[in-house]
Design a protein around this motif. Sequence first.
Motif, mmCIF file in Angstrom:
data_model
loop_
_atom_site.group_PDB
_atom_site.id
_atom_site.type_symbol
_atom_site.label_atom_id
_atom_site.label_comp_id
_atom_site.label_asym_id
_atom_site.label_seq_id
_atom_site.Cartn_x
_atom_site.Cartn_y
_atom_site.Cartn_z
ATOM 1 N N GLY A 69 0.827 -1.204 0.000
ATOM 2 C CA GLY A 69 0.000 0.000 0.000
ATOM 3 C C GLY A 69 0.862 1.255 0.000
ATOM 4 N N PRO A 70 0.205 2.410 0.034
ATOM 5 C CA PRO A 70 0.960 3.667 -0.010
ATOM 6 C C PRO A 70 1.866 3.838 1.218
ATOM 7 C CG PRO A 70 -1.400 4.032 -0.354
ATOM 8 C CD PRO A 70 -1.227 2.608 0.061
ATOM 9 N N GLU A 71 2.841 4.744 1.071
ATOM 10 C CA GLU A 71 3.729 5.103 2.181
ATOM 11 C C GLU A 71 2.926 5.510 3.406
ATOM 12 O OE1 GLU A 71 7.996 5.879 0.718
ATOM 13 O OE2 GLU A 71 7.126 6.200 2.694
ATOM 14 N N GLY A 72 3.391 5.085 4.557
ATOM 15 C CA GLY A 72 2.734 5.502 5.793
ATOM 16 C C GLY A 72 1.643 4.552 6.247
ATOM 17 N N TRP A 73 1.254 3.652 5.371
ATOM 18 C CA TRP A 73 0.228 2.683 5.782
ATOM 19 C C TRP A 73 0.836 1.633 6.695
ATOM 20 C CZ3 TRP A 73 -4.101 0.633 2.119
ATOM 21 C CH2 TRP A 73 -4.898 1.731 1.703
ATOM 22 N N GLU A 74 0.078 1.231 7.698
ATOM 23 C CA GLU A 74 0.436 0.033 8.454
ATOM 24 C C GLU A 74 0.062 -1.155 7.582
ATOM 25 O OE1 GLU A 74 -0.639 1.905 12.847
ATOM 26 O OE2 GLU A 74 -2.084 0.618 11.812
ATOM 27 N N LYS A 75 0.889 -2.213 7.628
ATOM 28 C CA LYS A 75 0.529 -3.364 6.797
ATOM 29 C C LYS A 75 0.859 -4.683 7.460
ATOM 30 C CE LYS A 75 4.757 -2.775 4.017
ATOM 31 N NZ LYS A 75 5.645 -3.878 4.298
ATOM 32 N N SER A 76 0.144 -5.692 7.003
ATOM 33 C CA SER A 76 0.389 -7.057 7.469
ATOM 34 C C SER A 76 1.385 -7.703 6.516
ATOM 35 C CB SER A 76 -0.913 -7.858 7.447
ATOM 36 O OG SER A 76 -1.261 -8.128 6.114
ATOM 37 N N ASN A 77 1.836 -8.878 6.875
ATOM 38 C CA ASN A 77 2.700 -9.625 5.960
ATOM 39 C C ASN A 77 1.880 -10.217 4.829
ATOM 40 O OD1 ASN A 77 4.985 -9.146 7.495
ATOM 41 N ND2 ASN A 77 4.621 -10.937 8.794
ATOM 42 N N LEU A 78 2.474 -10.256 3.643
ATOM 43 C CA LEU A 78 1.831 -10.880 2.493
ATOM 44 C C LEU A 78 1.922 -12.387 2.658
ATOM 45 C CD1 LEU A 78 0.885 -10.214 -0.627
ATOM 46 C CD2 LEU A 78 3.122 -11.200 -1.108
ATOM 47 N N LYS A 79 0.765 -13.051 2.496
ATOM 48 C CA LYS A 79 0.784 -14.514 2.470
ATOM 49 C C LYS A 79 0.513 -14.928 1.035
ATOM 50 C CE LYS A 79 -0.980 -15.715 7.091
ATOM 51 N NZ LYS A 79 -2.102 -14.809 7.456
ATOM 52 N N LEU A 80 1.343 -15.807 0.485
ATOM 53 C CA LEU A 80 1.167 -16.205 -0.904
ATOM 54 C C LEU A 80 1.405 -17.688 -1.090
ATOM 55 C CD1 LEU A 80 0.881 -15.723 -3.968
ATOM 56 C CD2 LEU A 80 3.268 -14.968 -4.010
ATOM 57 N N ASP A 81 0.420 -18.361 -1.658
ATOM 58 C CA ASP A 81 0.547 -19.769 -2.026
ATOM 59 C C ASP A 81 0.334 -19.800 -3.539
ATOM 60 O OD1 ASP A 81 -1.428 -22.792 -1.369
ATOM 61 O OD2 ASP A 81 0.621 -22.521 -2.127
ATOM 62 N N PHE A 82 1.437 -19.658 -4.272
ATOM 63 C CA PHE A 82 1.358 -19.429 -5.712
ATOM 64 C C PHE A 82 1.150 -20.714 -6.474
ATOM 65 C CE2 PHE A 82 1.680 -16.659 -9.262
ATOM 66 C CZ PHE A 82 2.354 -17.338 -10.259
ATOM 67 N N LYS A 83 -0.115 -21.135 -6.579
ATOM 68 C CA LYS A 83 -0.482 -22.294 -7.383
ATOM 69 C C LYS A 83 -1.972 -22.186 -7.672
ATOM 70 C CE LYS A 83 -1.925 -25.648 -3.958
ATOM 71 N NZ LYS A 83 -1.665 -25.497 -2.521
ATOM 72 N N VAL A 84 -2.422 -22.889 -8.699
ATOM 73 C CA VAL A 84 -3.846 -22.826 -9.022
ATOM 74 C C VAL A 84 -4.635 -23.352 -7.832
ATOM 75 C CG1 VAL A 84 -5.667 -23.699 -10.526
ATOM 76 C CG2 VAL A 84 -3.477 -23.020 -11.499
ATOM 77 N N GLY A 85 -5.594 -22.562 -7.399
ATOM 78 C CA GLY A 85 -6.354 -22.898 -6.194
ATOM 79 C C GLY A 85 -5.736 -22.331 -4.934
ATOM 80 N N GLY A 86 -4.508 -21.839 -5.048
ATOM 81 C CA GLY A 86 -3.831 -21.270 -3.882
ATOM 82 C C GLY A 86 -4.374 -19.888 -3.562
ATOM 83 N N ARG A 87 -4.078 -19.415 -2.367
ATOM 84 C CA ARG A 87 -4.627 -18.148 -1.902
ATOM 85 C C ARG A 87 -3.518 -17.139 -1.642
ATOM 86 N NH1 ARG A 87 -10.503 -18.635 -0.338
ATOM 87 N NH2 ARG A 87 -10.906 -20.693 -1.230
ATOM 88 N N GLU A 88 -3.925 -15.867 -1.653
ATOM 89 C CA GLU A 88 -3.006 -14.778 -1.349
ATOM 90 C C GLU A 88 -3.753 -13.795 -0.462
ATOM 91 O OE1 GLU A 88 -1.964 -12.478 -4.789
ATOM 92 O OE2 GLU A 88 -0.093 -11.792 -3.903
#
Lengths: 156, 117, 153
Positions: free
Chosen positions: C40-59
Amino acid sequence: MTIRNAKHATFTIERVYPAAPARVFAAWSDKEAKTAWAYCHEEWPVSEHVFDFREGGREHLVTGPAGGTRHVFDAVYHDIVPDQRIVYAYDMHLGERRISVSLTTIEFFAVAGGTRLVFTEQGVFFDGYDDIAGREEGTRIGLDNLDRQLRQQRAA
Amino acid sequence: MLNYQAPLDLAFQALADPTRRVMVERLSQGPASVSELARPLDMTLSAVVQHLAVLEASGLVRSQKVGRVRTCRIEPTALHSAERWISERRASWERRLDRLGAFLAETEPTAKPRRKK
Amino acid sequence: MTERSTKHATFTIERTFAAPPPRVFAAYADAKSKARWFVGPEGWEKSNLKLDFKVGGRESVSGGPPGGPVHYYNAIYQDIVPDERIVLTYEMHMDKTRISVSLGTTEFNPAGTGTRLVYTEQAVFLDGYDDAGSREQGTRGLFDQLARFMEMQ
C-alpha cells in the motif's frame, strides 16, 4: 511458435419474473431447484454435481457426451446477499484444458408484480495455442466443432 | 479488447436464431446456392435472403454471385473460438433464464397443479 | 433492507519492462519478491503478504492508514501459465464490509528482449463503496512500484 491470447468480454441479460425475489433466489440457492431449470434440459447428462451454496462454498459440475470430452464447471461463491445478490467466479475445462474464467453477478430486484433479475458475466477466454503451422488443421477442427454444436443445439 | 462487442453481438444474433443455425449447419458441409439453402426451409425466398443478410453482416458467411447464381459459403476464419464461446455462453444463459421462468410458473404455490408437458 | 447496487467495470494497464518475461513473472511468483512491490501507499500500516502461488492457492495482505479503516485483499489463483499468464479472482474488504470482487488477468508478452505486461481487471463494485476510477489509480501505483522493484534487480 505459440501465441497465447486472452480475450475479455462482458454481457448482461435481464428478465422480469412474476414471483417474489425470495422465490427466485431460492431457485438458485437450492440444489434440486437449480438442477431442475439450469441443468435438466441441457444437451448432456450431469455425471458429477457438488453444490455448497455459501460464501466460500463451491459448485462443481461435470457434463459431456458419454465417452466424449468432459465439460467441467468449477465455481466459488464470493458474495451472497440473501434474496438480493449472488457473485461467483468459475472456470470451465474441456477435458484437461482450462478454456475460461468468469465472474458472474446475479441481482434480484423487487419490482411491482415480481422480480427483475439481472445476470452479468465478465469473462476471460483463453484462445490457447495458435500454432502457425497448424492453423489450417485448427480451422477444419473449428468447423467440425461448430457443426457438432449446431446439431446439438438444434436437437435440444 | 472492448472492440469485441460489435462482432460478438453480430455473431450472437446470427447463432441465436434456429433458421440461421440450420443455414450455417448446411454451409459447414459445403457451399450452396441460395435456392439450395432455401429448399428445406418452410419460408419465402425473401425471408431466406433476409436471414442470409444477417449471416453475412456477422461475418460468418460470404456469398458471391456468378451469372444468375449466388453461392454462399462459410467464412472459416470469422468465428474464432473466443467469439463462439462468448456467443454460446450468452445463448446458453438466455435459454436457461427462459427455463427459470417456466420453472417458477410450474412451482407457483397458489397455482392449480398442471400437467407438465 | 439495505439498498444494494453494483457497478461493473473493466480497465487495462500496460507496462513495458527491460527484463524478459521469466524475470517479471518471478516478481509475482516468489512471495519475498512480491512482498517488496505489492504494498500500500507510504505511511500505511501493513500485514505480511501470504502467498501460495499455485492454481487454487490463496493470497492475502491487509493494511491501512493508522487509525483508519483496514483494507483486506484476498485472492484465489484461477489459472497460471509459467512466464506467460496469471489469472486470479480477489475480494477487497474495508473493515468487515466486502466492497468488490474482481477478475484480474496478467499477461507477460515478450517484446524484443523485454516484456510487455498487460493487466486487465474486470470488477464488480458492491453497494457504492468503490468506483472504477480509484481502483484503476491504485493499481497504476502498484505497477509504478513493480517498475521500481524490477530496476533494482
